[in-house]
Design an enzyme around this catalytic site. Structure first.
Site, short mmCIF file in Angstrom:
data_model
loop_
_atom_site.label_atom_id
_atom_site.label_comp_id
_atom_site.label_asym_id
_atom_site.label_seq_id
_atom_site.Cartn_x
_atom_site.Cartn_y
_atom_site.Cartn_z
N ASN A 10 19.20 49.06 21.83
CA ASN A 10 20.80 48.87 20.76
C ASN A 10 19.99 49.58 19.43
O ASN A 10 19.09 48.99 18.80
CB ASN A 10 21.01 47.77 21.11
N TRP A 11 20.16 51.11 19.21
CA TRP A 11 20.13 51.25 18.33
C TRP A 11 20.63 50.77 17.47
O TRP A 11 20.14 50.97 16.05
CB TRP A 11 20.32 52.72 17.93
N LYS A 12 22.15 50.35 17.57
CA LYS A 12 23.14 49.72 16.16
C LYS A 12 23.33 51.08 15.29
O LYS A 12 23.94 51.98 15.89
CB LYS A 12 22.08 48.42 15.31
N HIS A 39 27.98 40.89 21.04
CA HIS A 39 26.38 40.94 20.16
C HIS A 39 26.49 40.26 19.41
O HIS A 39 27.90 39.75 18.90
CB HIS A 39 26.21 42.52 19.91
N GLU A 46 25.65 40.06 16.72
CA GLU A 46 26.41 40.72 15.22
C GLU A 46 28.02 41.12 15.73
O GLU A 46 28.80 41.24 14.41
CB GLU A 46 25.10 42.25 14.92
N GLU A 72 20.84 36.69 24.62
CA GLU A 72 20.40 36.66 22.97
C GLU A 72 20.20 35.31 22.48
O GLU A 72 21.25 35.10 21.36
CB GLU A 72 21.36 37.98 23.05
N GLY A 123 16.35 39.87 15.28
CA GLY A 123 15.90 40.30 13.77
C GLY A 123 15.03 39.43 13.04
O GLY A 123 14.67 40.40 11.61
N SER A 144 14.35 40.20 19.97
CA SER A 144 13.26 40.54 19.63
C SER A 144 11.65 41.17 20.15
O SER A 144 11.36 40.60 20.00
CB SER A 144 12.48 39.85 17.71
N GLY A 154 15.62 45.26 20.69
CA GLY A 154 16.29 46.35 19.24
C GLY A 154 15.71 46.83 18.42
O GLY A 154 15.04 48.28 19.03
N GLY A 155 14.77 46.62 17.33
CA GLY A 155 14.10 47.63 16.29
C GLY A 155 12.77 47.64 17.09
O GLY A 155 12.92 49.36 16.93
#
Length: 325
Positions: A62-64, A148, A150, A221, A227, A267, A288-289
């Site tokens: 997921n590049w966000k 998600h 966020e 999640e 994050g 993460s 994610g990251g």
């Protein structure tokens, strides 16, 4: 016919073989206290080895709101494609910002499933800034991320909003990765099973077993691990995944529970992926990251699955622990 005079060691050996390969009904029941005050009992049925082989791993990124430009997106996508080994046994997906969807799809071809990071639960109309399922389908995108954390916290999406997104995507024969999970406060109060049960039941309300098995993948999640660099241990993650599979079983049946893929998303890193995906109820990852680095995401895609021997030993250990209770 079995020999009645078999030695104890032979009986133990036969028992372990039956635990590994026979259709045993090893159940536990777990009571979950739902925040609204009522209690439900969820049946947790141990995952069998042949069920593991039926659920193909699904590694997604997921590049966000990254990267900053189309050129960077193309370069990153190409780098990830180059990292996928020819003998890769997993499905691979990328959730990409809307402006880059078409460009990334052209780069990755059939090697990666490209999805949208959200969708507006309407087909058309006066919804400024909205992106409909029909718009996504028109450029060949048939997968979307829903729920998600966020989107739930920053964009204030409710359980009803998330259900509407799931519903319209399924109606359009599109696929969904549905995110569920608890906050740190809820985790510390042992409310993870309850939170996941509420979110899951509301999101999938009214959906048939066929719709769920054909179009839905679940991503657990834990919000406290997104994050933050914190990762639920494989044991913690497995416990929640097993509970989620039990909730699905209660909502539908054994077949749906055995077939649905449940990803872990909190993460995930190259260092943690092997341990997480060695667990029997963890069928992949929502990354994610680490998906913003082709080398890191490539290592996650090419995770090292446990050997057949290790899976067998784990199954023996789980069986012995069950019968010891």
């Amino acid at each position: 016919m079995l020999n009645a005079t078999a030695t104890p060691s032979k009986w133990i050996f036969l028992f372990l073989l039956s635990a590994l390969f026979c259709n045993t009904d090893a159940f536990t029941s777990r009571s979950i206290v739902i925040p609204s005050g009522f209690t439900t009992t969820t049946t947790i049925k141990r995952t069998k080895m042949w069920e593991l082989s039926e659920r193909k791993p699904f590694i997604t990124g997921n590049w966000k709101m990254n990267p900053k430009s189309r050129t960077e997106a193309i370069d990153l996508a190409q780098g990830i494609v180059n990292c996928i080994k020819s003998d890769n046994k997993s499905d691979v997906g990328l959730f990409v910002p809307f402006p880059f969807l078409d460009s990334v799809k052209n780069v990755v071809g059939d090697s990666i499933i490209v999805g949208a990071e959200m969708v507006t639960p309407e087909l058309s109309g006066a919804f400024t800034g909205g992106v409909s399922p029909l718009m996504l389908k028109s450029i060949g995108v048939t997968l979307a991320l829903v729920g998600h954390s966020e989107r739930r916290t920053i964009n204030k999406e409710t359980d009803e909003d998330i259900h509407a997104q799931c519903r319209i995507l399924v109606e359009q024969e599109m696929n969904v990765i549905l995110c569920i999970g608890e906050s740190l406060e809820e985790f510390e109060k042992d409310l993870a099973p309850a939170v996941c049960a509420v979110q899951l039941k509301k999101a999938l309300a009214g959906m048939t077993a066929e719709e769920v098995t054909s179009h839905i993948t679940i991503a657990y999640e834990p919000v406290w691990a997104i994050g933050t660099g914190k990762v639920a241990t494989p044991k913690i993650a497995q416990t929640v995944h097993e509970t989620i599979r039990g909730i699905v079983r209660d909502m539908y049946d054994d077949d749906v529970a055995a077939r649905i893929r449940i990803l872990y998303g909190g993460s995930v890193t190259p260092d943690s992926v092997d341990g997480l995906l060695s667990q029997p109820d963890i069928d992949g990852a929502l990354v994610g990251g680490a998906s913003l680095s082709s080398n890191s995401f490539g290592r996650i895609i090419n995770f090292q699955p446990p050997s057949r021997r290790r899976r067998a030993l784990r199954r023996i250990r789980r069986t012995l622990l069950f019968w010891r209770q």
